[in-house]
Write an enzyme that holds these catalytic residues in place. Structure first.
Site, mmCIF file in Angstrom:
data_model
loop_
_atom_site.group_PDB
_atom_site.id
_atom_site.type_symbol
_atom_site.label_atom_id
_atom_site.label_comp_id
_atom_site.label_asym_id
_atom_site.label_seq_id
_atom_site.Cartn_x
_atom_site.Cartn_y
_atom_site.Cartn_z
ATOM 1 N N GLU A 25 -15.907 -37.783 -11.132
ATOM 2 C CA GLU A 25 -15.469 -36.617 -11.912
ATOM 3 C C GLU A 25 -13.984 -36.734 -12.284
ATOM 4 O OE1 GLU A 25 -17.130 -36.654 -9.052
ATOM 5 O OE2 GLU A 25 -18.486 -34.940 -8.883
ATOM 6 N N CYS A 53 -17.390 -32.510 -5.165
ATOM 7 C CA CYS A 53 -16.791 -32.304 -3.842
ATOM 8 C C CYS A 53 -15.591 -31.349 -3.980
ATOM 9 C CB CYS A 53 -16.341 -33.655 -3.276
ATOM 10 S SG CYS A 53 -14.809 -34.274 -4.004
HETATM 11 ZN ZN LIG Z 1 -15.305 -35.692 -5.695
#
Ligand SMILES: [Zn+2]
Length: 126
Positions: A25, A53
Protein backbone atom coordinates in the site's frame (compact mmCIF):
# COMPACT_ATOMS: atom_id res chain seq x y z
CA UNK A 1 -6.81 4.05 -9.36
CA UNK A 2 -8.03 7.39 -10.60
CA UNK A 3 -10.72 7.90 -13.21
CA UNK A 4 -10.61 4.19 -14.03
CA UNK A 5 -6.87 4.05 -14.62
CA UNK A 6 -4.01 2.67 -12.58
CA UNK A 7 -1.75 5.48 -11.41
CA UNK A 8 0.31 3.55 -8.88
CA UNK A 9 1.22 -0.02 -8.10
CA UNK A 10 2.88 -1.61 -5.14
CA UNK A 11 4.05 -4.91 -3.81
CA UNK A 12 5.59 -5.84 -0.53
CA UNK A 13 9.33 -5.25 -0.77
CA UNK A 14 10.19 -5.26 2.93
CA UNK A 15 12.73 -8.08 2.79
CA UNK A 16 14.07 -7.42 -0.71
CA UNK A 17 14.78 -3.75 0.05
CA UNK A 18 15.46 -3.99 3.80
CA UNK A 19 12.78 -1.35 4.26
CA UNK A 20 10.18 -2.17 6.93
CA UNK A 21 7.90 0.53 5.50
CA UNK A 22 7.86 -0.98 1.99
CA UNK A 23 4.40 -2.51 2.25
CA UNK A 24 2.43 -2.74 -0.99
CA UNK A 25 0.00 0.00 0.00
CA UNK A 26 2.79 2.44 0.88
CA UNK A 27 4.61 1.62 -2.36
CA UNK A 28 1.42 2.22 -4.36
CA UNK A 29 0.71 5.49 -2.54
CA UNK A 30 4.25 6.69 -3.26
CA UNK A 31 3.97 5.83 -6.96
CA UNK A 32 0.49 7.35 -7.28
CA UNK A 33 1.55 10.58 -5.57
CA UNK A 34 4.60 10.76 -7.81
CA UNK A 35 2.35 10.24 -10.84
CA UNK A 36 -0.06 12.97 -9.73
CA UNK A 37 2.65 15.32 -8.54
CA UNK A 38 0.72 15.78 -5.30
CA UNK A 39 0.87 14.46 -1.76
CA UNK A 40 -2.83 13.63 -1.56
CA UNK A 41 -4.93 11.10 -3.44
CA UNK A 42 -8.29 12.86 -3.55
CA UNK A 43 -10.47 11.29 -6.22
CA UNK A 44 -8.54 8.02 -6.04
CA UNK A 45 -9.30 4.54 -4.76
CA UNK A 46 -6.83 2.02 -3.39
CA UNK A 47 -7.28 -1.67 -4.18
CA UNK A 48 -5.25 -4.03 -2.04
CA UNK A 49 -5.02 -7.77 -1.63
CA UNK A 50 -5.45 -7.53 2.14
CA UNK A 51 -6.94 -5.32 4.83
CA UNK A 52 -4.26 -2.70 5.47
CA UNK A 53 -2.03 -2.92 8.53
CA UNK A 54 -1.85 -0.10 11.11
CA UNK A 55 1.10 1.58 9.33
CA UNK A 56 -0.66 1.49 5.97
CA UNK A 57 -3.90 2.76 7.52
CA UNK A 58 -1.88 5.76 8.72
CA UNK A 59 -0.42 6.30 5.25
CA UNK A 60 -3.90 5.95 3.73
CA UNK A 61 -5.37 8.58 6.04
CA UNK A 62 -2.46 10.95 5.35
CA UNK A 63 -2.87 10.50 1.58
CA UNK A 64 -6.68 10.83 1.74
CA UNK A 65 -8.00 8.59 -1.05
CA UNK A 66 -11.76 8.42 -1.51
CA UNK A 67 -11.97 4.69 -0.66
CA UNK A 68 -10.04 1.49 0.00
CA UNK A 69 -11.10 -1.91 -1.30
CA UNK A 70 -9.45 -5.02 0.11
CA UNK A 71 -9.80 -8.77 -0.34
CA UNK A 72 -8.31 -10.79 2.54
CA UNK A 73 -9.19 -9.92 6.12
CA UNK A 74 -6.88 -9.31 9.07
CA UNK A 75 -7.76 -12.77 10.37
CA UNK A 76 -6.79 -14.40 7.08
CA UNK A 77 -3.49 -12.50 7.08
CA UNK A 78 -2.82 -13.61 10.66
CA UNK A 79 -3.38 -17.22 9.64
CA UNK A 80 -0.32 -17.06 7.36
CA UNK A 81 1.88 -15.13 9.79
CA UNK A 82 1.05 -11.47 9.11
CA UNK A 83 -0.54 -10.74 12.47
CA UNK A 84 -1.13 -7.06 13.16
CA UNK A 85 -2.99 -7.67 16.40
CA UNK A 86 0.06 -6.96 18.58
CA UNK A 87 0.50 -3.53 16.96
CA UNK A 88 -3.18 -2.67 17.43
CA UNK A 89 -2.85 -3.63 21.10
CA UNK A 90 0.32 -1.57 21.52
CA UNK A 91 -1.27 1.55 19.96
CA UNK A 92 -4.13 1.30 22.44
CA UNK A 93 -1.79 1.18 25.44
CA UNK A 94 -0.54 4.26 27.30
CA UNK A 95 3.07 5.01 26.29
CA UNK A 96 4.68 3.73 29.51
CA UNK A 97 3.02 0.35 28.98
CA UNK A 98 4.25 -0.20 25.42
CA UNK A 99 6.92 -2.81 24.71
CA UNK A 100 9.14 -0.28 22.91
CA UNK A 101 9.98 2.60 25.26
CA UNK A 102 8.68 5.93 24.02
CA UNK A 103 9.69 8.72 26.33
CA UNK A 104 9.35 12.46 25.96
CA UNK A 105 12.62 14.32 26.22
CA UNK A 106 12.74 17.92 27.38
CA UNK A 107 15.04 19.95 25.13
CA UNK A 108 15.58 23.71 25.45
CA UNK A 109 14.28 24.60 21.96
CA UNK A 110 11.94 21.70 21.45
CA UNK A 111 9.09 23.93 20.25
CA UNK A 112 11.19 25.72 17.61
CA UNK A 113 10.27 23.47 14.63
CA UNK A 114 6.53 23.82 15.33
CA UNK A 115 6.83 27.56 15.94
CA UNK A 116 8.71 27.92 12.67
CA UNK A 117 6.03 25.95 10.83
CA UNK A 118 3.18 27.90 12.42
CA UNK A 119 4.58 31.27 11.40
CA UNK A 120 5.95 30.25 8.01
CA UNK A 121 4.49 32.13 5.07
CA UNK A 122 5.75 29.52 2.59
CA UNK A 123 4.06 26.39 3.90
CA UNK A 124 1.67 24.07 2.15
CA UNK A 125 -0.79 22.90 4.76
CA UNK A 126 -1.95 19.35 4.76
ZN1 LIG B 1 0.97 -2.39 5.74
Amino acid sequence: MKDGGIIGRGRNEVTSSNDPTAHAEVQAIREACLHLGHFQLKGCEIYTSCEPCPMCIGAIYWSRPDAVYYACTQAEAASIGFDDQFIYEQIALPMPARSIPMKRIDLPDYKLPFATWKTSMNKTEY
